[in-house]
Design an enzyme around this catalytic site. Sequence first.
Site, short mmCIF file in Angstrom:
data_model
loop_
_atom_site.label_atom_id
_atom_site.label_comp_id
_atom_site.label_asym_id
_atom_site.label_seq_id
_atom_site.Cartn_x
_atom_site.Cartn_y
_atom_site.Cartn_z
N LYS A 127 29.34 43.39 76.99
CA LYS A 127 29.42 43.88 75.60
C LYS A 127 29.15 45.39 75.57
O LYS A 127 29.79 46.12 74.81
CB LYS A 127 28.39 43.14 74.72
CG LYS A 127 28.70 41.69 74.44
CD LYS A 127 29.99 41.44 73.67
CE LYS A 127 29.95 41.94 72.26
NZ LYS A 127 31.19 41.54 71.51
N THR A 142 26.34 43.46 69.75
CA THR A 142 25.06 42.75 69.76
C THR A 142 23.87 43.68 70.01
O THR A 142 24.03 44.75 70.62
CB THR A 142 25.11 41.69 70.88
OG1 THR A 142 23.83 41.12 71.08
CG2 THR A 142 25.57 42.28 72.22
N ASP A 143 22.69 43.24 69.60
CA ASP A 143 21.47 43.99 69.91
C ASP A 143 21.13 43.93 71.41
O ASP A 143 20.34 44.73 71.90
CB ASP A 143 20.28 43.47 69.08
CG ASP A 143 19.97 41.99 69.26
OD1 ASP A 143 20.67 41.31 70.04
OD2 ASP A 143 19.01 41.50 68.61
N GLU A 144 21.73 42.95 72.12
CA GLU A 144 21.34 42.76 73.53
C GLU A 144 21.73 43.93 74.43
O GLU A 144 21.21 44.06 75.53
CB GLU A 144 21.94 41.45 74.07
CG GLU A 144 21.49 40.26 73.28
CD GLU A 144 21.63 38.93 74.01
OE1 GLU A 144 21.88 38.92 75.22
OE2 GLU A 144 21.50 37.89 73.33
N TYR A 163 26.47 39.03 80.24
CA TYR A 163 27.00 39.04 78.86
C TYR A 163 26.76 40.39 78.20
O TYR A 163 27.69 41.05 77.71
CB TYR A 163 26.36 37.92 78.02
CG TYR A 163 26.52 38.13 76.54
CD1 TYR A 163 27.78 38.03 75.95
CD2 TYR A 163 25.43 38.48 75.72
CE1 TYR A 163 27.95 38.26 74.58
CE2 TYR A 163 25.59 38.70 74.36
CZ TYR A 163 26.85 38.59 73.80
OH TYR A 163 27.02 38.82 72.45
P1 NAD Z 1 31.69 32.29 69.63
O1 NAD Z 1 31.53 32.05 71.09
O2 NAD Z 1 31.22 31.27 68.66
O3 NAD Z 1 33.22 32.58 69.29
C1 NAD Z 1 34.03 33.37 70.11
C2 NAD Z 1 35.47 33.12 69.69
O4 NAD Z 1 36.30 33.97 70.51
C3 NAD Z 1 35.94 31.69 69.94
O5 NAD Z 1 36.67 31.22 68.83
C4 NAD Z 1 36.82 31.80 71.17
O6 NAD Z 1 37.86 30.83 71.21
C5 NAD Z 1 37.39 33.21 71.01
N1 NAD Z 1 37.82 33.80 72.28
C6 NAD Z 1 37.13 33.83 73.45
N2 NAD Z 1 37.86 34.44 74.40
C7 NAD Z 1 39.01 34.84 73.82
C8 NAD Z 1 40.16 35.54 74.27
N3 NAD Z 1 40.24 35.97 75.53
N4 NAD Z 1 41.14 35.77 73.38
C9 NAD Z 1 41.07 35.36 72.09
N5 NAD Z 1 40.02 34.67 71.63
C10 NAD Z 1 38.99 34.42 72.47
O7 NAD Z 1 30.98 33.70 69.36
P2 NAD Z 1 30.15 34.19 68.09
O8 NAD Z 1 28.74 33.77 68.24
O9 NAD Z 1 30.90 33.85 66.87
O10 NAD Z 1 30.18 35.77 68.33
C11 NAD Z 1 31.27 36.55 67.82
C12 NAD Z 1 31.04 37.99 68.20
O11 NAD Z 1 29.81 38.46 67.68
C13 NAD Z 1 30.96 38.23 69.71
O12 NAD Z 1 31.62 39.41 70.02
C14 NAD Z 1 29.47 38.34 69.98
O13 NAD Z 1 29.24 39.17 71.09
C15 NAD Z 1 28.99 38.98 68.70
N6 NAD Z 1 27.61 38.69 68.31
C16 NAD Z 1 27.16 37.40 68.25
C17 NAD Z 1 25.86 37.15 67.80
C18 NAD Z 1 25.32 35.74 67.70
O14 NAD Z 1 24.13 35.58 67.43
N7 NAD Z 1 26.12 34.70 67.85
C19 NAD Z 1 25.04 38.20 67.43
C20 NAD Z 1 25.54 39.51 67.53
C21 NAD Z 1 26.83 39.74 67.94
O1 DAU Z 2 20.85 38.80 70.03
C1 DAU Z 2 22.19 38.55 69.74
C2 DAU Z 2 22.71 37.52 70.69
O2 DAU Z 2 22.11 36.29 70.30
C3 DAU Z 2 24.22 37.40 70.73
O3 DAU Z 2 24.76 38.60 71.20
C4 DAU Z 2 24.63 36.25 71.62
O4 DAU Z 2 26.05 36.07 71.55
C5 DAU Z 2 23.96 34.99 71.15
O5 DAU Z 2 24.26 33.93 72.03
C6 DAU Z 2 22.45 35.19 71.09
O6 DAU Z 2 21.88 35.34 72.41
P1 DAU Z 2 20.47 34.67 72.82
O7 DAU Z 2 20.46 34.52 74.28
O8 DAU Z 2 19.34 35.36 72.17
O9 DAU Z 2 20.65 33.26 72.05
P2 DAU Z 2 20.37 31.76 72.50
O10 DAU Z 2 20.58 30.91 71.29
O11 DAU Z 2 21.08 31.38 73.74
O12 DAU Z 2 18.82 31.78 72.82
C7 DAU Z 2 17.86 32.18 71.84
C8 DAU Z 2 16.50 32.14 72.51
O13 DAU Z 2 16.16 30.78 72.77
C9 DAU Z 2 16.44 32.85 73.84
O14 DAU Z 2 15.16 33.45 73.98
C10 DAU Z 2 16.60 31.73 74.85
C11 DAU Z 2 15.95 30.55 74.15
N1 DAU Z 2 16.52 29.22 74.47
C12 DAU Z 2 17.86 29.05 74.37
C13 DAU Z 2 18.44 27.84 74.66
C14 DAU Z 2 19.93 27.64 74.58
C15 DAU Z 2 15.69 28.18 74.82
O15 DAU Z 2 14.45 28.33 74.88
N2 DAU Z 2 16.25 26.96 75.10
C16 DAU Z 2 17.60 26.75 75.05
O16 DAU Z 2 18.05 25.62 75.35
#
Ligand code: NAD
Ligand code: DAU
Length: 357
Positions: free
Chosen positions: A168, A138-140, A164
């Site tokens: 990561k 992630t970018d975080e 989180y």
């Molecule tokens: P998600 O939470 O939707 O999915 C995570 C999946 O991992 C789920 O299916 C869960 O059951 C599985 N899981 C959790 N713990 C586990 C374990 N111990 N063993 C096996 N499976 C397990 O997450 P996502 O949003 O699809 O993100 C996927 C990946 O991409 C993550 O590594 C996250 O850090 C990264 N990522 C997410 C975003 C985003 O915006 N969602 C952006 C950048 C990177």
């Molecule tokens: O940047 C990549 C990341 O993006 C991933 O690594 C994470 O897995 C993914 O969850 C996401 O993280 P964020 O914290 O940026 O996403 P989230 O959707 O939780 O929140 C997006 C923005 O919106 C953040 O500034 C918080 C705000 N927010 C979020 C929620 C859930 C609100 O204002 N209200 C809300 O209820």
Amino acid sequence: MTELSLKRLLVTGGSGFIGSNFVRHWAQQRPGEKIWVLDALTYAGNAKTLADLVETGAVELVKGDICDRTLVTTLLQDHAIDAVVHFAAESHVDRSILGPEAFVQTNVVGTFTLLEAFRQYWQAQGQPSQFRFLHVSTDEVYGSLGPEDPAFSETTPYAPNSPYSASKAGSDHLARAYFHTYGLPTLITNCSNNYGPYHFPEKLIPLMCVNMLLGKPLPVYGDGQNIRDWLYVEDHCRAIDRVLHQAQPGETYNIGGQAEVKNIDLVHTLCDLMDELAEDLPVRPCRDLITFVKDRPGHDRRYAMDITKIQTQLGWSPSVTLEQGLRQTVQWYLTHRDWWMPLLSAEYQSYYRKIYG
Ligand code: NAD
Ligand code: DAU
């Protein structure tokens, strides 16, 4: 550029949001190639999401934990895996603030377990140079930007701010160290915020869509001025595919949508799209549902990605504009109540009360 031919893929976390979209992408691009998915099916994983592909035999879903070394080793050996694409993680920042332990366990210990199992398997096979371990991150990990700061590049120092992102960052360092120490062919991708189909309704965009359809308040944290860079999930999947097949082992690539938006502006756009696309809504206009709530502790102000490296080296760029992608996403939540309604379980309600009161 020469492309690797990877045929036997193990996808961890393939029943979650991005993992399931990636499995669909792969199955469409390479029909006939089977994919093994290892997923613990936590609250965020959903067996229904890939049920059609499991039914046709394109996907084999193994319910299990990435921390289970014996299981991981057995899967690698029994299916002669040549690439691991590692999505499995605890992924929600707010949950990491409520309970960080699961994040360290899955994201750090789980990634370590996978790397160790893959290293031993790879060494036992004579260290094939064409094997790959792609760690999705992630970018975080780079921390938070001020309004005028340049976007994060691959050389920006790590400065994670939440449990989180710290977990990561730890897993990224392990993947990097396994390349430098053992020569294991690892790759790391760091991506910005994704959105699109099959996104669990705890994250901003799906939460807003679901709450609009239910006529519930739309909680915006703090002043709503935090900025995120949004990427349509299918574009992220294309980028991972490109890195997997074309990148040199040991490389890291930043991926992003070049679509920086303030949260409040994004929520306004979602409201307007929902007003336009939905016939029946409990409350209209949806903007009437917007409620400013207490800020997330340690809330990062701004993320932005410099994607020059992947653009110039691998020829990847985002293809879906934010306007197109949000429209498709709102439409998807409108027409897939059967997917998201069952997710609003007692556990979900309990989590919701803890975060939003
Ligand atoms: P998600 O939470 O939707 O999915 C995570 C999946 O991992 C789920 O299916 C869960 O059951 C599985 N899981 C959790 N713990 C586990 C374990 N111990 N063993 C096996 N499976 C397990 O997450 P996502 O949003 O699809 O993100 C996927 C990946 O991409 C993550 O590594 C996250 O850090 C990264 N990522 C997410 C975003 C985003 O915006 N969602 C952006 C950048 C990177
Ligand atoms: O940047 C990549 C990341 O993006 C991933 O690594 C994470 O897995 C993914 O969850 C996401 O993280 P964020 O914290 O940026 O996403 P989230 O959707 O939780 O929140 C997006 C923005 O919106 C953040 O500034 C918080 C705000 N927010 C979020 C929620 C859930 C609100 O204002 N209200 C809300 O209820």
